[in-house]
Write an enzyme that holds these catalytic residues in place. Sequence first.
Site, PDB file in Angstrom:
ATOM      1  N   THR A 139       1.062  -1.713   0.163  1.00  0.00           N
ATOM      2  CA  THR A 139       0.023  -0.169  -0.421  1.00  0.00           C
ATOM      3  C   THR A 139       0.449   1.247   0.040  1.00  0.00           C
ATOM      4  OG1 THR A 139      -1.567   1.129   1.724  1.00  0.00           O
ATOM      5  CG2 THR A 139      -0.065  -0.637   2.491  1.00  0.00           C
ATOM      6  N   ASP A 140       0.740   2.420  -0.495  1.00  0.00           N
ATOM      7  CA  ASP A 140       1.410   3.596  -0.879  1.00  0.00           C
ATOM      8  C   ASP A 140       1.399   3.472   0.636  1.00  0.00           C
ATOM      9  OD1 ASP A 140      -1.681   4.386   0.319  1.00  0.00           O
ATOM     10  OD2 ASP A 140      -1.212   5.760  -1.707  1.00  0.00           O
ATOM     11  N   GLU A 141       0.363   3.963   1.837  1.00  0.00           N
ATOM     12  CA  GLU A 141       0.744   4.231   2.774  1.00  0.00           C
ATOM     13  C   GLU A 141       1.973   3.777   3.968  1.00  0.00           C
ATOM     14  OE1 GLU A 141      -2.736   3.677   5.499  1.00  0.00           O
ATOM     15  OE2 GLU A 141      -4.160   3.787   3.853  1.00  0.00           O
ATOM     16  N   TYR A 175      -1.486  -0.595  10.710  1.00  0.00           N
ATOM     17  CA  TYR A 175      -1.750  -1.090  10.023  1.00  0.00           C
ATOM     18  C   TYR A 175      -0.571  -0.939   8.824  1.00  0.00           C
ATOM     19  CZ  TYR A 175      -3.157  -1.622   5.215  1.00  0.00           C
ATOM     20  OH  TYR A 175      -3.448  -1.887   3.478  1.00  0.00           O
ATOM     21  N   LYS A 196       2.145  -3.640   7.436  1.00  0.00           N
ATOM     22  CA  LYS A 196       2.436  -3.563   6.332  1.00  0.00           C
ATOM     23  C   LYS A 196       4.077  -3.312   5.800  1.00  0.00           C
ATOM     24  CE  LYS A 196       0.268  -4.642   3.059  1.00  0.00           C
ATOM     25  NZ  LYS A 196      -0.592  -6.213   2.746  1.00  0.00           N
TER      26      LYS A 196
HETATM   27  P1  NAD Z   1     -10.190  -7.135   2.814  1.00  0.00           P
HETATM   28  O1  NAD Z   1      -9.558  -6.567   3.991  1.00  0.00           O
HETATM   29  O2  NAD Z   1     -11.300  -6.962   1.680  1.00  0.00           O
HETATM   30  O3  NAD Z   1      -9.401  -8.418   2.051  1.00  0.00           O
HETATM   31  C1  NAD Z   1      -8.547  -9.340   3.517  1.00  0.00           C
HETATM   32  C2  NAD Z   1      -8.952 -10.946   2.931  1.00  0.00           C
HETATM   33  O4  NAD Z   1      -7.414 -11.343   3.916  1.00  0.00           O
HETATM   34  C3  NAD Z   1     -10.332 -11.263   2.943  1.00  0.00           C
HETATM   35  O5  NAD Z   1     -10.837 -12.247   3.052  1.00  0.00           O
HETATM   36  C4  NAD Z   1      -9.472 -12.223   4.993  1.00  0.00           C
HETATM   37  O6  NAD Z   1     -10.277 -13.307   4.758  1.00  0.00           O
HETATM   38  C5  NAD Z   1      -8.310 -12.458   4.352  1.00  0.00           C
HETATM   39  N1  NAD Z   1      -7.318 -12.736   5.415  1.00  0.00           N
HETATM   40  C6  NAD Z   1      -6.854 -12.287   6.224  1.00  0.00           C
HETATM   41  N2  NAD Z   1      -6.323 -12.612   7.281  1.00  0.00           N
HETATM   42  C7  NAD Z   1      -5.894 -13.773   6.691  1.00  0.00           C
HETATM   43  C8  NAD Z   1      -4.947 -15.021   7.012  1.00  0.00           C
HETATM   44  N3  NAD Z   1      -4.338 -14.674   8.301  1.00  0.00           N
HETATM   45  N4  NAD Z   1      -4.823 -15.732   6.591  1.00  0.00           N
HETATM   46  C9  NAD Z   1      -5.762 -15.832   5.231  1.00  0.00           C
HETATM   47  N5  NAD Z   1      -5.966 -14.932   4.523  1.00  0.00           N
HETATM   48  C10 NAD Z   1      -6.943 -13.912   5.718  1.00  0.00           C
HETATM   49  O7  NAD Z   1      -8.828  -6.588   2.111  1.00  0.00           O
HETATM   50  P2  NAD Z   1      -8.921  -5.770   1.149  1.00  0.00           P
HETATM   51  O8  NAD Z   1      -9.251  -4.560   0.659  1.00  0.00           O
HETATM   52  O9  NAD Z   1      -8.735  -6.890  -0.564  1.00  0.00           O
HETATM   53  O10 NAD Z   1      -7.118  -5.587   0.595  1.00  0.00           O
HETATM   54  C11 NAD Z   1      -6.262  -6.340  -0.269  1.00  0.00           C
HETATM   55  C12 NAD Z   1      -4.497  -6.733  -0.117  1.00  0.00           C
HETATM   56  O11 NAD Z   1      -4.350  -4.874  -0.516  1.00  0.00           O
HETATM   57  C13 NAD Z   1      -3.761  -5.977   1.540  1.00  0.00           C
HETATM   58  O12 NAD Z   1      -2.581  -6.495   1.423  1.00  0.00           O
HETATM   59  C14 NAD Z   1      -4.627  -4.837   1.561  1.00  0.00           C
HETATM   60  O13 NAD Z   1      -2.964  -4.245   2.573  1.00  0.00           O
HETATM   61  C15 NAD Z   1      -4.062  -4.506   0.156  1.00  0.00           C
HETATM   62  N6  NAD Z   1      -4.222  -3.069  -0.370  1.00  0.00           N
HETATM   63  C16 NAD Z   1      -5.054  -2.372  -0.423  1.00  0.00           C
HETATM   64  C17 NAD Z   1      -6.317  -2.044  -0.811  1.00  0.00           C
HETATM   65  C18 NAD Z   1      -7.666  -1.168  -0.860  1.00  0.00           C
HETATM   66  O14 NAD Z   1      -7.592   0.482  -0.803  1.00  0.00           O
HETATM   67  N7  NAD Z   1      -8.853  -1.639  -0.047  1.00  0.00           N
HETATM   68  C19 NAD Z   1      -5.172  -0.423  -1.514  1.00  0.00           C
HETATM   69  C20 NAD Z   1      -4.165  -1.168  -1.332  1.00  0.00           C
HETATM   70  C21 NAD Z   1      -3.154  -1.879  -0.616  1.00  0.00           C
HETATM   71  O1  DAU Z   2      -4.537   3.610   0.882  1.00  0.00           O
HETATM   72  C1  DAU Z   2      -4.097   2.222   0.327  1.00  0.00           C
HETATM   73  C2  DAU Z   2      -4.976   2.022   1.452  1.00  0.00           C
HETATM   74  O2  DAU Z   2      -6.609   2.834   1.336  1.00  0.00           O
HETATM   75  C3  DAU Z   2      -5.270   0.868   1.842  1.00  0.00           C
HETATM   76  O3  DAU Z   2      -4.003   0.218   2.753  1.00  0.00           O
HETATM   77  C4  DAU Z   2      -6.176   0.803   2.784  1.00  0.00           C
HETATM   78  O4  DAU Z   2      -6.000  -0.845   3.253  1.00  0.00           O
HETATM   79  C5  DAU Z   2      -7.319   0.931   2.589  1.00  0.00           C
HETATM   80  O5  DAU Z   2      -8.240   0.680   4.182  1.00  0.00           O
HETATM   81  C6  DAU Z   2      -7.175   2.610   2.487  1.00  0.00           C
HETATM   82  O6  DAU Z   2      -7.533   2.977   3.512  1.00  0.00           O
HETATM   83  P1  DAU Z   2      -8.295   4.543   3.848  1.00  0.00           P
HETATM   84  O7  DAU Z   2      -7.117   5.126   4.815  1.00  0.00           O
HETATM   85  O8  DAU Z   2      -7.534   5.295   3.446  1.00  0.00           O
HETATM   86  O9  DAU Z   2      -9.566   4.797   3.598  1.00  0.00           O
HETATM   87  P2  DAU Z   2     -10.531   4.591   4.119  1.00  0.00           P
HETATM   88  O10 DAU Z   2     -11.915   4.339   3.586  1.00  0.00           O
HETATM   89  O11 DAU Z   2     -10.669   3.884   5.600  1.00  0.00           O
HETATM   90  O12 DAU Z   2     -10.513   6.351   4.612  1.00  0.00           O
HETATM   91  C7  DAU Z   2     -10.648   6.435   3.892  1.00  0.00           C
HETATM   92  C8  DAU Z   2     -10.409   8.362   4.171  1.00  0.00           C
HETATM   93  O13 DAU Z   2     -11.837   8.600   4.684  1.00  0.00           O
HETATM   94  C9  DAU Z   2      -9.687   8.619   5.418  1.00  0.00           C
HETATM   95  O14 DAU Z   2      -9.238   9.769   4.684  1.00  0.00           O
HETATM   96  C10 DAU Z   2     -10.462   8.515   6.448  1.00  0.00           C
HETATM   97  C11 DAU Z   2     -11.414   8.885   6.000  1.00  0.00           C
HETATM   98  N1  DAU Z   2     -13.175   8.239   6.341  1.00  0.00           N
HETATM   99  C12 DAU Z   2     -13.071   7.110   6.315  1.00  0.00           C
HETATM  100  C13 DAU Z   2     -14.271   6.523   6.952  1.00  0.00           C
HETATM  101  C14 DAU Z   2     -14.385   4.988   7.348  1.00  0.00           C
HETATM  102  C15 DAU Z   2     -13.852   9.293   7.048  1.00  0.00           C
HETATM  103  O15 DAU Z   2     -13.979  10.015   7.055  1.00  0.00           O
HETATM  104  N2  DAU Z   2     -14.703   8.653   7.853  1.00  0.00           N
HETATM  105  C16 DAU Z   2     -15.234   7.449   8.050  1.00  0.00           C
HETATM  106  O16 DAU Z   2     -16.299   7.134   8.731  1.00  0.00           O
END
Ligand code: NAD
Ligand code: DAU
Length: 351
Positions: free
Chosen positions: A136-138, A161, A165
């Site tokens: 992730t970019d985070e 988190y 990562k």
């Molecule tokens: P998500 O939370 O929707 O899904 C995570 C999945 O991993 C679930 O199916 C869960 O059951 C499984 N899991 C969790 N712990 C586990 C374990 N110990 N063993 C096996 N399976 C397990 O997550 P997502 O949003 O789909 O993100 C997927 C990946 O992409 C993550 O690594 C996250 O850091 C990365 N990522 C997410 C975003 C985003 O915006 N959502 C952006 C950049 C990177």
């Molecule tokens: O940047 C990549 C990341 O994006 C991934 O690595 C993470 O897995 C994914 O969850 C996401 O992280 P963020 O924290 O940026 O996403 P989230 O949807 O939780 O929040 C997006 C923005 O909105 C953030 O600035 C927080 C704000 N927010 C979020 C929630 C849930 C609110 O203002 N209110 C809310 O209730």
Amino acid sequence: MSLTQKAINLLVTGGCGFIGSNFIRLLLDRHSPLVPVRSVVNLDKLTYAGNLENLADIADDSRYRFVRGDIADTELVRRVLEENRIDAVVHFAAESHVDRSILDSSPFIQTNIVGTQVLLDASRAVGVDRFVQVSTDEVYGSLGEEGFFTEQTPLAPNSPYSASKASADLLVRSYYHTFDFPGIITRCSNNYGPYQFPEKLIPLFISNARNDRPLPVYGDGKNVRDWIHVSDHCAGVAQALLQGRPGEVYNFGGRSEWRNIELTEFLLDLLGKPKSLIQYVKDRLGHDLRYAIDCSKAESELNWSPQVTFKQGLKETVDWYLEHESWCARILSGDYRNYYYQQYGETLNQE
Ligand code: NAD
Ligand code: DAU
């Protein structure tokens, strides 16, 4: 040297989550699969975020196999890799929600760090050809009003988190340097699209607005995120698997920066709901101000670029959630209720 173009046996971890399920669906597409696969094994623990329903439409595909299990289970992981003659691993499984990591970081350390180490050791032992760490970019921390994250930006994670990562990324890096392990790291900005768990901003706000419930905007709503459609992220991960160079990092982003409050207002317009649903609430602890990705390396080296424009992608995403009300309702009726109460308190409780 790129991964050979022969059909491969691929292990996807976390394939029942948001991005993993979209990735597997695109892998198994009969017309234009992202990667030529012989088989796809999906190893997922089915935590609160994992949902078998996300892949119900491909469950009968003979090339697909689901294994329920924990990536931190050494024996299971070794067995899955050996029995299925896995050539490559794409590692999505993680605890992924920042707010949950603030409430309790232990599952993040266990899955994101220990789980990655177990996968790396087993993958090294069986000699996989490629291992893609989906990150992730985070991990880069927070930007001010100007500038972009590049692959050279120093790691400065600010939440439990992102720290977990970043730790996993460093393990992958160290395995490359120490063992010549074929690890590749991808770092992507905020994804949106179908099957995203409704704790994340976009699906949460769609769900609340549809039910005329308040939209909890953290702080002053001026934080900026760079949004990318999940299909563009999946295409990038596939290109990294096929063409990426071991030891390298590739950033993916959507070149689509939005302040949270502007995005929230746009969503309300798409849904035909009033701005009075917006409710400013206590800010997230340590809330990163701005993320923005420079993805020019992926564009030049992986022949990849984001294809979906945000306004069109968001409109389609809203339609998807409106058409899949029962998918949302089933999630919202489970354990998620307890988390929502803990995170947002009495006033925003969904009861
Ligand atoms: P998500 O939370 O929707 O899904 C995570 C999945 O991993 C679930 O199916 C869960 O059951 C499984 N899991 C969790 N712990 C586990 C374990 N110990 N063993 C096996 N399976 C397990 O997550 P997502 O949003 O789909 O993100 C997927 C990946 O992409 C993550 O690594 C996250 O850091 C990365 N990522 C997410 C975003 C985003 O915006 N959502 C952006 C950049 C990177
Ligand atoms: O940047 C990549 C990341 O994006 C991934 O690595 C993470 O897995 C994914 O969850 C996401 O992280 P963020 O924290 O940026 O996403 P989230 O949807 O939780 O929040 C997006 C923005 O909105 C953030 O600035 C927080 C704000 N927010 C979020 C929630 C849930 C609110 O203002 N209110 C809310 O209730």
